[in-house]
Design an enzyme around this catalytic site. Sequence first.
Site, PDB file in Angstrom:
ATOM      1  N   HIS A  46      -0.171   2.189   2.440  1.00  0.00           N
ATOM      2  CA  HIS A  46       0.783   1.816   1.937  1.00  0.00           C
ATOM      3  C   HIS A  46       1.730   1.244   2.720  1.00  0.00           C
ATOM      4  CE1 HIS A  46       0.860   4.305  -2.244  1.00  0.00           C
ATOM      5  NE2 HIS A  46      -0.495   3.474  -1.960  1.00  0.00           N
ATOM      6  N   GLU A  48       4.701   1.369   3.859  1.00  0.00           N
ATOM      7  CA  GLU A  48       5.632   2.512   4.363  1.00  0.00           C
ATOM      8  C   GLU A  48       4.781   3.121   5.493  1.00  0.00           C
ATOM      9  OE1 GLU A  48       5.492   2.141   0.877  1.00  0.00           O
ATOM     10  OE2 GLU A  48       6.747   3.029   0.281  1.00  0.00           O
ATOM     11  N   CYS A  76       6.461   5.988  -3.264  1.00  0.00           N
ATOM     12  CA  CYS A  76       5.900   7.012  -3.961  1.00  0.00           C
ATOM     13  C   CYS A  76       5.882   8.320  -3.235  1.00  0.00           C
ATOM     14  CB  CYS A  76       4.515   6.436  -4.123  1.00  0.00           C
ATOM     15  SG  CYS A  76       3.401   6.587  -2.639  1.00  0.00           S
ATOM     16  N   CYS A  79       4.087   8.203   0.296  1.00  0.00           N
ATOM     17  CA  CYS A  79       4.820   7.862   1.220  1.00  0.00           C
ATOM     18  C   CYS A  79       6.341   8.561   1.636  1.00  0.00           C
ATOM     19  CB  CYS A  79       5.250   6.495   0.929  1.00  0.00           C
ATOM     20  SG  CYS A  79       4.055   5.389   0.861  1.00  0.00           S
TER      21      CYS A  79
END
Length: 152
Positions: A46, A48, A76, A79
């Site tokens: 992801h 991040e 999420c 993360c």
Amino acid sequence: MAEALKLASHGASVGEVPVGAVVVLNGEIIGRGWNQPITACDPTAHAEVMALRDAGKNQKNYRLPDAELFVTLEPCSMCAGAIVHSRIKRVVYATTEPKSGVVESQANFFEQPFLNHQLVIKGAVLAEEAKAQLQSFFKQRRLQHKKNKQKT
């Protein structure tokens, strides 16, 4: 956040959901990331996480206690955990993620008493721009899926 939006656009250009992130320390970007789970064949890639990995390598430290993370979409749970482990000082995000965001949409993860690290959160920074970017991407994806279906 403007740089994170540019990174999100880059992700979209290679078929990834347009989410971008930057890690900033003392006013300078030390880490950049965009969503890459499809292209990297990595469910943890992801935006991040990629920005945190980049910042950690650049700082030669997995802890980033004085750094800030700017991300175009509400983090999420995965993360959020990475953010806590990295000791980020502040998270700034653009738009909410109603289905899986854990800052405000589905949970208030960073407010949990069991966490050994507290941080500052700020949302709704360039929210309209980020939301429009995501909506445009998914609209195009739906149109392409429809075209592909009509061909078969």
